[in-house]
Enzyme design. Structure first.
Site, PDB file in Angstrom:
ATOM      1  N   HIS A 185      14.537 -10.796  -7.589  1.00 29.01           N
ATOM      2  CA  HIS A 185      13.999 -11.997  -8.245  1.00 29.01           C
ATOM      3  C   HIS A 185      12.982 -11.654  -9.331  1.00 29.01           C
ATOM      4  O   HIS A 185      12.714 -12.475 -10.201  1.00 29.01           O
ATOM      5  CB  HIS A 185      13.476 -13.021  -7.229  1.00 29.01           C
ATOM      6  CG  HIS A 185      12.116 -12.767  -6.666  1.00 29.01           C
ATOM      7  ND1 HIS A 185      11.909 -12.174  -5.445  1.00 29.01           N
ATOM      8  CD2 HIS A 185      10.883 -13.066  -7.141  1.00 29.01           C
ATOM      9  CE1 HIS A 185      10.612 -12.110  -5.195  1.00 29.01           C
ATOM     10  NE2 HIS A 185       9.966 -12.635  -6.210  1.00 29.01           N
TER      11      HIS A 185
ATOM     12  N   ASP B 274      16.656  -8.235  -1.582  1.00 31.35           N
ATOM     13  CA  ASP B 274      15.937  -8.634  -2.802  1.00 31.35           C
ATOM     14  C   ASP B 274      15.394  -7.414  -3.567  1.00 31.35           C
ATOM     15  O   ASP B 274      14.196  -7.165  -3.584  1.00 31.35           O
ATOM     16  CB  ASP B 274      14.807  -9.600  -2.425  1.00 31.35           C
ATOM     17  CG  ASP B 274      14.307 -10.391  -3.620  1.00 31.35           C
ATOM     18  OD1 ASP B 274      14.585  -9.986  -4.762  1.00 31.35           O
ATOM     19  OD2 ASP B 274      13.627 -11.409  -3.414  1.00 31.35           O
TER      20      ASP B 274
ATOM     21  N   SER C 129       5.269  -9.569  -5.019  1.00 30.57           N
ATOM     22  CA  SER C 129       6.703  -9.326  -4.960  1.00 30.57           C
ATOM     23  C   SER C 129       7.025  -8.017  -5.639  1.00 30.57           C
ATOM     24  O   SER C 129       6.548  -7.753  -6.741  1.00 30.57           O
ATOM     25  CB  SER C 129       7.462 -10.443  -5.651  1.00 30.57           C
ATOM     26  OG  SER C 129       7.688 -11.452  -4.733  1.00 30.57           O
TER      27      SER C 129
HETATM   28  N1  ARG Z   1       9.571 -16.875  -2.535  1.00 30.96           N
HETATM   29  C1  ARG Z   1       9.577 -15.651  -3.208  1.00 30.96           C
HETATM   30  C2  ARG Z   1       8.376 -15.569  -4.191  1.00 30.96           C
HETATM   31  O1  ARG Z   1       7.591 -16.427  -4.321  1.00 30.96           O
HETATM   32  C3  ARG Z   1      10.901 -15.324  -3.813  1.00 30.96           C
HETATM   33  C4  ARG Z   1      11.430 -16.282  -4.814  1.00 30.96           C
HETATM   34  C5  ARG Z   1      12.738 -15.990  -5.457  1.00 30.96           C
HETATM   35  N2  ARG Z   1      13.874 -16.495  -4.730  1.00 30.96           N
HETATM   36  C6  ARG Z   1      14.377 -17.763  -4.797  1.00 30.96           C
HETATM   37  N3  ARG Z   1      15.350 -18.071  -3.993  1.00 30.96           N
HETATM   38  N4  ARG Z   1      13.943 -18.689  -5.619  1.00 30.96           N
HETATM   39  O2  ARG Z   1       8.402 -15.389  -5.336  1.00 30.96           O
HETATM   40  N1  ASP Z   2       7.649 -14.087  -3.636  1.00 29.32           N
HETATM   41  C1  ASP Z   2       6.294 -13.880  -4.100  1.00 29.32           C
HETATM   42  C2  ASP Z   2       6.263 -13.162  -5.443  1.00 29.32           C
HETATM   43  O1  ASP Z   2       7.144 -13.328  -6.251  1.00 29.32           O
HETATM   44  C3  ASP Z   2       5.488 -13.170  -3.084  1.00 29.32           C
HETATM   45  C4  ASP Z   2       4.747 -14.132  -2.218  1.00 29.32           C
HETATM   46  O2  ASP Z   2       4.329 -15.187  -2.703  1.00 29.32           O
HETATM   47  O3  ASP Z   2       4.527 -13.782  -1.062  1.00 29.32           O
HETATM   48  O4  ASP Z   2       5.318 -12.519  -5.801  1.00 29.32           O
END
Ligand code: ARG
Ligand code: ASP
Length: 718
Positions: free
Chosen positions: A89, A226, A652
């Site tokens: 991502h 990921d 991330s």
């Molecule tokens: N939640 C994670 C972070 O804040 C990964 C986000 C990317 N994935 C998604 N399905 N949108 O960034």
């Molecule tokens: N998914 C998040 C990021 O992109 C990480 C988090 O918020 O824990 O940095």
């Protein structure tokens, strides 16, 4: 002077000796250069290395293998030839930009089988931290008691500019920032080396890299691979250089060795990366506004936009590609805010902070901190209607794509035309063309138009008239409702399609009077003239008080250890692999496996459609050296794990490191029940999620057959 008192307060905390006892287990994101204060705690929890191994300016240390990736994620170097790991991502935008219906790297994955096939990425950069130093005294030089906050800001800004300029002159590709910690009680200078030739090397198909999609996002159990792979390039002297075919792979001072020996509940883990923003020390009123007013409003508006995007993305593959990146970023915060609201409610953070504030106020009587909370309370009350107006604006009018493009285009056009007489018209034309083709490549008008009508209808219903632009109130009277307004705006705007845009793009008068430009200008001007000056000035007063309140909290609880809120600077978070109980009667174990992917497998559901090749490998149990056998003799591959590290957005892509300092995984998310950790960390619920390095290697090896990449890496038994 403020600093001295602050340093004194911190000094008391250190000498007290009790200061780890009071901190809730595993909470905290620590500054690497001050890690000596935590190292004995880390070692008592299992860490085998020394502080010099984590951060050193005299020898290569782990910090030299960690990068800020693209200004919002983290990455780590994993080979002597500049190979870099981050999340899928985090590389999503780049993977998407190289994709089309013919070469759909999002869907099919991408693997450069030779260096020549590695793909350059305009605008992408990584930063290594060279060093950081406390510059509080230098930044506050010339500050005198009694100065206003504006005067103080100008002292701070002028001194900071001098410090960064001097630091950047030290060498090639250096970038320096002065960052405030503890609300301006302390300042640090961060010096980075920035590399801007960063090429895409590999990405799994989204059915692995984004497996579970937004359905599983922010959730455990999780089965997302990921990760994506890049390579840093440098000039022949290993210095930063813009993209050139002559550049060579960067030779790092340090890279991570890989441990494929696996993780178990209770194992020590450490996340080294760049958390973006936390607000752990704000008062109850701030938390109440976020969890009861701001989060619900923003969630409501995004739900509308997401529903509309989904409708069109389900209908067309081309639209799905166009909107995949936009959709993921809208959905991401949308879901996080929901977890955050719930977590704050469950934890009772507002009431707990109110209770704490009562005790603080009692203690503060007769000190310099007396009355501080009442003053903050008053300021929050003044701020609220303006913050509300700003939140609504940002999540409605400011999200219309056509409006953003129109105003951005016009701004660039006029700025460049009038700023310098030497601007070459053809050159400007080329730049504008680039901007326009990037926009139209991923633009689908029906989504934008329907979203506009939906969010502007909600805006009209929820934002009081006196907190909206006159232009909007007039328009609403004229058109009757937002839907009719949308018909007119999208019907008349020359920006609505690339053909009419190309016909009129050089006519300044047409562009200036275009309804999309007008809309954006009117809102932008209103925000700039009536909302921002007020929020800025109240926030300035709030910051000033927070500076004292922060210091006050440290004096009030001298036995507690405080860590600075995240601000996208390098931090160490340590903890251990651990499951958790999300609700009564359920306990989540900390490791997920390939078996779980197959349990979720469903070709009918986009998010759970496992690639055919993975199904075959699973059937044959042909896992190579990445497979494990459980106590019942079942062969599988570990996929993800969770731990108690305190992380945030920006972490991330961070390396998940074991007690010996080797790479065991890549951090990519947190569990939904724990997303309030940006405001309040609850050790019972807060878990970070990592992809197990063995799954990453398994995919590279068995699915992609990119063995040459594995050959570059160095493995260790530890
Ligand atoms: N939640 C994670 C972070 O804040 C990964 C986000 C990317 N994935 C998604 N399905 N949108 O960034
Ligand atoms: N998914 C998040 C990021 O992109 C990480 C988090 O918020 O824990 O940095």
């Amino acid at each position: 002077m403020a600093t001295n008192k602050f340093l004194l307060a911190a000094g008391i905390a250190v000498s007290c000796g009790l200061w780890t006892a009071e901190l809730k287990a595993d909470e905290g994101m620590w500054l690497p250069s001050l890690i000596s204060e935590r190292i004995s705690d880390m070692q008592s929890k299992g860490f085998k290395l020394s502080e010099e191994d984590i951060y050193s300016i005299n020898q290569a240390s782990l910090k030299d293998a960690v990068v800020l990736f693209g200004g919002g994620c983290t990455g780590e170097v994993i080979s002597p030839e500049g190979l870099l790991l981050t999340n899928h991502h985090c590389g999503y935008r780049q993977i998407q930009q190289h994709s089309s219906v013919e070469h759909d790297y999002l869907k099919d994955g991408f693997w450069a089988m030779s260096r020549e096939e590695e793909l350059p990425n305009d605008g992408l950069y990584v930063r290594f931290l060279e060093r950081m130093e406390d510059v509080t005294a230098a930044v506050l030089k010339g500050y005198e008691d009694g100065m206003t906050e504006i005067q103080r800001d100008s002292v701070v800004n002028a001194n900071s500019a001098m410090l960064t300029e001097k630091a950047e002159a030290e060498g090639k590709g250096l970038k320096a920032d002065v960052e405030s910690l503890y609300y301006g009680n302390q300042y640090f200078l961060f010096i980075y080396r920035e590399y801007s030739d960063v090429r895409l090397v590999g990405a799994p198909p989204s059915s692995i890299g984004k497996f579970g999609g937004d359905t599983d996002n922010w959730m455990w159990p999780r089965h997302t691979g990921d990760f994506s792979i890049f390579r840093i390039y440098a000039d022949k002297d290993n210095n930063p250089a813009p993209y050139s075919a002559d550049n060579v792979p960067y030779k790092p001072k340090k890279f991570f060795k890989i441990s494929a020996s696996g993780v178990e509940e209770g194992d020590f883990t450490f996340i080294y990366g760049f958390p973006g923003k936390t607000s752990e020390y704000i008062m109850s009123e701030g938390v109440r506004y976020i969890s009861e007013i701001s989060d619900p409003s923003k969630i409501g508006l995004r739900t509308m936009r997401l529903d509309i995007q989904k409708k069109y993305m389900d209908e067309s593959r081309a639209v799905r590609i166009q909107y995949s990146s936009k959709n993921a970023s809208v959905a991401n915060s949308w879901k996080k805010w929901q977890g955050e609201m719930k977590g704050i409610r469950r934890l009772g953070t507002v009431a707990a902070k109110q209770e704490y504030e009562k005790r603080f106020a009692e203690w503060a009587k007769g000190t310099e901190y007396e009355g501080i909370l009442d003053r903050l309370d008053t300021l929050y009350a003044q701020l609220e209607p303006y913050a509300y107006a700003a939140d609504w604006y940002n999540e409605s009018a400011a999200t219309a794509e056509i409006v953003k493009f129109a105003t951005g285009y016009m701004k660039k056009w006029t700025e460049q035309m009038f700023s310098s007489s030497t601007v070459r018209i053809e050159e400007l034309g080329r730049e504008m063309e680039k901007m326009a083709s990037a926009f139209y490549k991923d633009y689908y008008l029906p989504i934008d138009k329907e979203s506009f009508a939906a969010v502007m209808t909600a805006y009209a219903e929820n934002v009081p008239e006196n907190f909206r632009p006159e232009y909007f109130n007039d328009g609403l009277r004229k058109f009757g409702n937002a839907e009719v307004w949308a018909d007119s705006l999208f019907g008349k705007s020359v920006f609505a399609d690339s053909l009419s845009f190309r016909t009129w793009k050089d006519s300044l008068s047409v562009i200036c009077n275009d309804p999309a430009t007008e809309f954006g200008d009117a809102f932008g001007k209103w925000y700039k003239d009536t909302i921002k000056p007020v929020t800025d000035s109240i926030n300035r007063e709030i910051t000033l008080l927070y500076r004292d309140y922060m210091r006050g909290q440290m004096e009030f609880e001298p036995q507690k250890s405080f860590y600075p809120d995240a601000n996208l600077t390098l931090r160490v978070a340590y903890g251990h692999i651990a499951g958790y109980s999300p609700s009564d009667g359920i306990y989540y174990t900390p490791v997920s496996t390939l078996d779980g992917i197959m349990e979720k497998d469903n070709p009918e559901i986009f998010d759970y459609d496992v690639p055919q090749r993975l199904r075959e490998i699973y059937r044959e149990k042909d896992f190579g050296r990445w497979g494990v056998t459980d106590s019942e003799g079942n062969k599988t591959v570990p996929v993800c794990f969770i731990a108690t590290n305190h992380t945030s957005g920006g972490n991330s892509g961070s390396p998940a490191i074991n007690a010996e300092g080797n790479l065991i995984g890549i951090n990519f998310d947190r569990v939904w029940e724990g997303t309030m950790s940006d405001i309040s960390f609850d050790p019972a619920f807060c878990r970070n999620i990592c992809v197990d390095i063995r799954y990453v290697l398994f995919i590279i090896d068995r699915l992609a057959g990119a063995h040459h990449l594995i050959d570059e890496m160095v493995f260790t038994e530890e």
